[in-house]
Design an enzyme around this catalytic site. Sequence first.
Site, PDB file in Angstrom:
ATOM      1  N   GLU A 134     103.119  48.990 -67.189  1.00 30.48           N
ATOM      2  CA  GLU A 134     102.501  49.516 -68.233  1.00 30.48           C
ATOM      3  C   GLU A 134     101.200  49.818 -68.473  1.00 30.48           C
ATOM      4  OE1 GLU A 134     103.657  46.618 -71.575  1.00 30.48           O
ATOM      5  OE2 GLU A 134     102.928  47.870 -73.128  1.00 30.48           O
ATOM      6  N   ARG A 152     108.006  36.223 -59.829  1.00 33.51           N
ATOM      7  CA  ARG A 152     106.736  36.445 -60.182  1.00 33.51           C
ATOM      8  C   ARG A 152     105.940  35.928 -59.353  1.00 33.51           C
ATOM      9  NH1 ARG A 152     105.958  39.253 -65.272  1.00 33.51           N
ATOM     10  NH2 ARG A 152     103.550  38.887 -65.172  1.00 33.51           N
ATOM     11  N   LYS A 173      98.042  40.225 -68.051  1.00 34.32           N
ATOM     12  CA  LYS A 173      97.140  41.429 -68.490  1.00 34.32           C
ATOM     13  C   LYS A 173      96.519  40.830 -69.949  1.00 34.32           C
ATOM     14  CE  LYS A 173     100.123  44.568 -67.492  1.00 34.32           C
ATOM     15  NZ  LYS A 173     100.612  45.888 -67.191  1.00 34.32           N
TER      16      LYS A 173
HETATM   17  P1  ATP Z   1     101.556  41.145 -67.398  1.00 31.61           P
HETATM   18  O1  ATP Z   1     102.093  39.819 -67.662  1.00 31.61           O
HETATM   19  O2  ATP Z   1     100.505  40.986 -66.409  1.00 31.61           O
HETATM   20  O3  ATP Z   1     101.182  41.930 -68.593  1.00 31.61           O
HETATM   21  P2  ATP Z   1     103.565  42.895 -66.880  1.00 31.61           P
HETATM   22  O4  ATP Z   1     104.889  42.340 -66.134  1.00 31.61           O
HETATM   23  O5  ATP Z   1     103.785  43.028 -68.435  1.00 31.61           O
HETATM   24  O6  ATP Z   1     102.332  41.763 -66.492  1.00 31.61           O
HETATM   25  P3  ATP Z   1     103.947  45.505 -65.863  1.00 31.61           P
HETATM   26  O7  ATP Z   1     102.644  46.708 -66.052  1.00 31.61           O
HETATM   27  O8  ATP Z   1     105.030  45.611 -66.891  1.00 31.61           O
HETATM   28  O9  ATP Z   1     103.217  44.035 -66.276  1.00 31.61           O
HETATM   29  O10 ATP Z   1     104.281  45.269 -64.572  1.00 31.61           O
HETATM   30  C1  ATP Z   1     104.693  46.332 -63.801  1.00 31.61           C
HETATM   31  C2  ATP Z   1     105.687  45.581 -62.686  1.00 31.61           C
HETATM   32  O11 ATP Z   1     104.980  44.775 -61.864  1.00 31.61           O
HETATM   33  C3  ATP Z   1     106.876  45.178 -63.234  1.00 31.61           C
HETATM   34  O12 ATP Z   1     107.886  45.355 -62.543  1.00 31.61           O
HETATM   35  C4  ATP Z   1     106.645  43.632 -63.025  1.00 31.61           C
HETATM   36  O13 ATP Z   1     107.586  42.924 -63.047  1.00 31.61           O
HETATM   37  C5  ATP Z   1     105.466  43.607 -61.974  1.00 31.61           C
HETATM   38  N1  ATP Z   1     104.702  42.293 -61.829  1.00 31.61           N
HETATM   39  C6  ATP Z   1     104.000  41.949 -62.969  1.00 31.61           C
HETATM   40  N2  ATP Z   1     103.238  40.909 -62.677  1.00 31.61           N
HETATM   41  C7  ATP Z   1     103.701  40.412 -61.617  1.00 31.61           C
HETATM   42  C8  ATP Z   1     103.572  38.894 -60.813  1.00 31.61           C
HETATM   43  N3  ATP Z   1     102.666  38.179 -61.081  1.00 31.61           N
HETATM   44  N4  ATP Z   1     104.260  39.217 -59.740  1.00 31.61           N
HETATM   45  C9  ATP Z   1     105.071  39.948 -59.245  1.00 31.61           C
HETATM   46  N5  ATP Z   1     105.390  41.043 -59.906  1.00 31.61           N
HETATM   47  C10 ATP Z   1     104.641  41.304 -61.106  1.00 31.61           C
HETATM   48 MG    MG Z   2     105.346  44.328 -68.776  1.00 35.00          MG
END
Ligand code: ATP
Ligand code: MG
Length: 572
Positions: free
Chosen positions: A45, A270, A280
Amino acid sequence: MTNLSDPVAPAGAPSGPSNFVRDIIVEDNKTGKFGGRVHTRFPPEPNGYLHIGHAKSICLNFGLAKEFGGKTNLRFDDTNPSKEETEYVDSIINDVHWLGFDWEGRLFYASDYFAQLYEWAVQLIKAGKAYVCDLTGDQIRQYRGTLTEPGKGSPYRDRSIGENLDLFERMRAGEFPDGSRTLRAKIDMGSPNLNMRDPVMYRILHAEHHRTGNQWCIYPMYDFTHGQSDSTEGITHSICTLEFEDHRPLYDWYVEQLGIYHPQQIEFDRLNLTYTLLSKRKLLALVENKLVSGWDDPRMPTLCGIRRRGYTPEAIRNFCAGIGVSKTNGILELAMLEHFVREDLNKRALRVMGVLRPLKVVIDNYPEGQVEEMEAVNNPEDASAGTRKVPFSRVLYIEQDDFREDPPKQYYRLSPGKEVRLRYGYFITCTSVVKDAAGQVVEIHCSYDPATHGGNAPDGRKVKATIHWVSAAHAIDAEVRLYENLFVKENPNETEPGQEFTANLNPNSLEVLRGCKLEPSLAGADAGNRYQFERLGYFCVDSESAPGAPVFNRTVALRDTWAKIEKREKGK
Ligand code: ATP
Ligand code: MG
């Protein structure tokens, strides 16, 4: 040509450690579930910069596709116009490339599918499987029930198909204010899975989108977008993190009800690291409140931050391959990541000498005005890196720490009457010290043994310490930034009542040293260049470095606590 139904990785592909996602792909290739195809996607995102947690997902998605001769798409999951920006899109594109992966032109946006998603929503309304609901957000939550109590049906649940079609059309036309209505899937308010209790598919949001502008004032929810986007792109294995496990039934429901191609969602753990936050939203708070210098502050766990700090893409890929994936969340030691960084830099970083906290040394018996070019090895790990010349002269700098006027027991470095080796230089013995009015040692005097040129004594006598040095007349001045963990707590989210996570910030996470003295070969080093300063750690030239005003970041110190932990564990 790779035989895609053959579970063995194609020749030359990294085989990597075994993991359960790979096992699923191997099995699918065996049964022919996707005709032997492997097509993954990385779906960020664009609401912030990528961090090391995303690197795990990127390496997994791109790595598995590569291993099986498949493809990976980059897809921006841009369904939330209020938090998303082009700046983030650009940084994500840059960071994925930097990590070493390429989507071969398959760059997509969920917003590419807004028109199709709208058609699909209409299809579900016509099938009696979606309805327009006038409950507020709070009311929807109340009606939803809890894990122990079933939900209650919305009073709008049984609207006629005609009325739903009309209201949804008018939602799209902008007739209603934000939050006044939603489109919901009609599934099961009694489901044990809360995600299946008539989830919201569309909400009204009069907000400008970074790509579609003001074309839409209704936006699809993540759950109504993700599976259909995967389906449209022919994704086979939709790999996501564990918090989406409870969303999988909904993912499956939408593609089944719509009767479209059905990818397989698979969840993995994660990445969490000690002393680190990987959210983020929280990283954005640090940036917005100026608690760090920006998204690329070298203390940040963002890819641009650790890149600026000096981490290499190879080290990050090796780390991600080394940690594997699992089905339960845990926390890894930050020291483990640093171990992979050291291991990689050890192979590639050129050795140089630099003095961070200089102490002047005068070698009284060395001829005034004489300069010798001493031969120094660039990288003992890599003979092809060759050697360089380092100037030696009568006045040098050594590290303040390498001298003690009153040495404690077991202090083997320089002190009055003691002899040490100057790396690639000579043996020197301290003969006297000069102090300022406050009694601080400001200069020391030594004698050298001309027979020890290059740092070896022909008579075979030994010294207990070898220290680094820089010739005063030839040294370049530099600023060096040393870093510690950004947070003092292993779990930065653990706070006293009423405190924010920012209460756990480490006040000593940045130390700026000015007037450091570096060997002259470092003059004009380009931003991003990486070195090992002998005995001090790995350093890289910062992006704020300027001609005549070099700035170095310490990437990581030499002491490898992770290697120690591993050794101890093995010894058990
Ligand atoms: P955040 O909580 O940091 O905002 P998010 O999951 O909302 O992370 P996205 O941009 O939706 O961030 O993530 C893109 C991809 O990266 C998704 O498939 C998500 O599952 C993966 N991802 C995000 N954070 C992690 C993490 N700490 N470990 C492994 N994969 C991750
Ligand atoms: Mg997300």
